[in-house]
Design a protein around this motif. Structure first.
Motif, short mmCIF file in Angstrom:
data_model
loop_
_atom_site.label_atom_id
_atom_site.label_comp_id
_atom_site.label_asym_id
_atom_site.label_seq_id
_atom_site.Cartn_x
_atom_site.Cartn_y
_atom_site.Cartn_z
N ILE A 73 58.72 -23.51 40.91
CA ILE A 73 59.25 -22.26 41.47
C ILE A 73 60.68 -22.04 41.02
O ILE A 73 61.36 -22.95 40.58
CB ILE A 73 59.20 -22.24 43.02
CG1 ILE A 73 60.15 -23.28 43.61
CG2 ILE A 73 57.80 -22.41 43.55
CD1 ILE A 73 60.40 -23.12 45.09
N SER A 74 61.11 -20.81 41.17
CA SER A 74 62.52 -20.46 41.03
C SER A 74 62.85 -19.60 42.23
O SER A 74 62.47 -18.43 42.30
CB SER A 74 62.77 -19.67 39.74
OG SER A 74 64.07 -19.10 39.79
N ALA A 75 63.56 -20.17 43.19
CA ALA A 75 63.95 -19.40 44.37
C ALA A 75 64.92 -18.30 43.98
O ALA A 75 64.91 -17.22 44.56
CB ALA A 75 64.56 -20.32 45.42
N LEU A 76 65.75 -18.55 42.97
CA LEU A 76 66.73 -17.56 42.52
C LEU A 76 66.05 -16.30 42.03
O LEU A 76 66.43 -15.19 42.39
CB LEU A 76 67.61 -18.15 41.41
CG LEU A 76 68.69 -17.23 40.86
CD1 LEU A 76 69.72 -16.91 41.94
CD2 LEU A 76 69.37 -17.88 39.66
N GLY A 111 62.59 -15.85 42.38
CA GLY A 111 61.38 -15.60 43.16
C GLY A 111 60.09 -15.99 42.46
O GLY A 111 59.00 -15.71 42.95
N ASP A 112 60.20 -16.65 41.32
CA ASP A 112 59.02 -17.03 40.56
C ASP A 112 58.14 -18.00 41.33
O ASP A 112 58.61 -19.04 41.80
CB ASP A 112 59.43 -17.70 39.24
CG ASP A 112 60.06 -16.72 38.28
OD1 ASP A 112 59.36 -15.82 37.81
OD2 ASP A 112 61.27 -16.89 38.00
N ASN A 113 56.88 -17.65 41.48
CA ASN A 113 55.85 -18.48 42.12
C ASN A 113 56.14 -18.77 43.60
O ASN A 113 55.53 -19.65 44.17
CB ASN A 113 55.63 -19.80 41.38
CG ASN A 113 54.83 -19.61 40.12
OD1 ASN A 113 54.18 -18.60 39.94
ND2 ASN A 113 54.88 -20.57 39.24
N VAL A 114 57.05 -18.03 44.19
CA VAL A 114 57.27 -18.19 45.63
C VAL A 114 56.22 -17.37 46.37
O VAL A 114 55.48 -17.89 47.19
CB VAL A 114 58.70 -17.78 46.03
CG1 VAL A 114 58.87 -17.85 47.54
CG2 VAL A 114 59.72 -18.69 45.34
N VAL A 115 56.14 -16.08 46.06
CA VAL A 115 55.12 -15.21 46.66
C VAL A 115 54.20 -14.64 45.59
O VAL A 115 53.00 -14.56 45.78
CB VAL A 115 55.78 -14.06 47.45
CG1 VAL A 115 54.74 -13.09 47.98
CG2 VAL A 115 56.64 -14.61 48.58
N ASN A 116 54.76 -14.29 44.46
CA ASN A 116 54.00 -13.67 43.37
C ASN A 116 53.97 -14.56 42.13
O ASN A 116 54.78 -15.47 41.99
CB ASN A 116 54.62 -12.31 43.00
CG ASN A 116 54.56 -11.34 44.16
OD1 ASN A 116 53.54 -11.18 44.79
ND2 ASN A 116 55.70 -10.72 44.44
N ASP A 117 53.04 -14.25 41.23
CA ASP A 117 52.96 -14.97 39.97
C ASP A 117 54.26 -14.85 39.20
O ASP A 117 54.98 -13.86 39.32
CB ASP A 117 51.81 -14.43 39.11
CG ASP A 117 50.45 -14.74 39.68
OD1 ASP A 117 50.34 -15.72 40.44
OD2 ASP A 117 49.50 -14.01 39.35
N SER A 118 54.53 -15.84 38.40
CA SER A 118 55.76 -15.88 37.62
C SER A 118 55.54 -15.26 36.25
O SER A 118 54.58 -15.58 35.56
CB SER A 118 56.21 -17.32 37.44
OG SER A 118 57.27 -17.39 36.51
N MET A 168 53.91 -19.73 48.83
CA MET A 168 53.46 -19.16 50.11
C MET A 168 51.95 -19.28 50.28
O MET A 168 51.47 -19.62 51.35
CB MET A 168 53.91 -17.71 50.26
CG MET A 168 55.39 -17.55 50.49
SD MET A 168 56.00 -18.45 51.95
CE MET A 168 55.11 -17.66 53.25
N HIS A 169 51.20 -19.01 49.24
CA HIS A 169 49.74 -19.13 49.32
C HIS A 169 49.35 -20.57 49.65
O HIS A 169 48.48 -20.81 50.48
CB HIS A 169 49.09 -18.69 48.02
CG HIS A 169 47.62 -18.91 47.99
ND1 HIS A 169 46.74 -18.11 48.69
CD2 HIS A 169 46.86 -19.86 47.40
CE1 HIS A 169 45.51 -18.56 48.51
NE2 HIS A 169 45.56 -19.62 47.73
N THR A 170 50.00 -21.53 49.00
CA THR A 170 49.69 -22.93 49.25
C THR A 170 50.01 -23.30 50.70
O THR A 170 49.21 -23.96 51.37
CB THR A 170 50.46 -23.83 48.27
OG1 THR A 170 50.07 -23.47 46.94
CG2 THR A 170 50.16 -25.30 48.52
N LEU A 171 51.15 -22.88 51.19
CA LEU A 171 51.53 -23.19 52.57
C LEU A 171 50.59 -22.53 53.58
O LEU A 171 50.26 -23.10 54.62
CB LEU A 171 52.97 -22.78 52.84
CG LEU A 171 54.03 -23.57 52.11
CD1 LEU A 171 55.42 -22.93 52.34
CD2 LEU A 171 54.03 -25.03 52.53
#
Length: 68
Positions: A35-38, A40-47, A58-61
């Motif tokens: 992920i990249s929190a900065l 937003g990569d792979n946090v909620v949407n595809d990177s 988010m999907h995993t959690l």
């Protein structure tokens, strides 16, 4: 991942190091998500910076079945 220019090699090195550590403490169910929190990569949407990754944090959690 933004800190290592989205390097798959750097990600794989961290995965390998953590697997070594987890094996010593008997942890077996591990999910690795670059992920990249900065950005937003792979946090909620595809990177767009890491094509080929198919899981978002988010999907995993939200779908993980927690063991007690």
């Amino acid at each position: 991942m933004d800190l290592v220019d989205y390097s798959e090699e750097a990600f794989n090195k961290v995965v390998e190091q953590y697997n070594d550590f987890a094996g010593k403490i008997d942890v077996t169910d591990i999910r690795y998500i670059p992920i990249s929190a900065l950005e937003g990569d792979n946090v909620v949407n595809d990177s767009v910076n890491m094509p080929g990754t198919r899981h978002q944090l988010m999907h995993t959690l939200e779908t993980y079945i927690w063991q007690r």
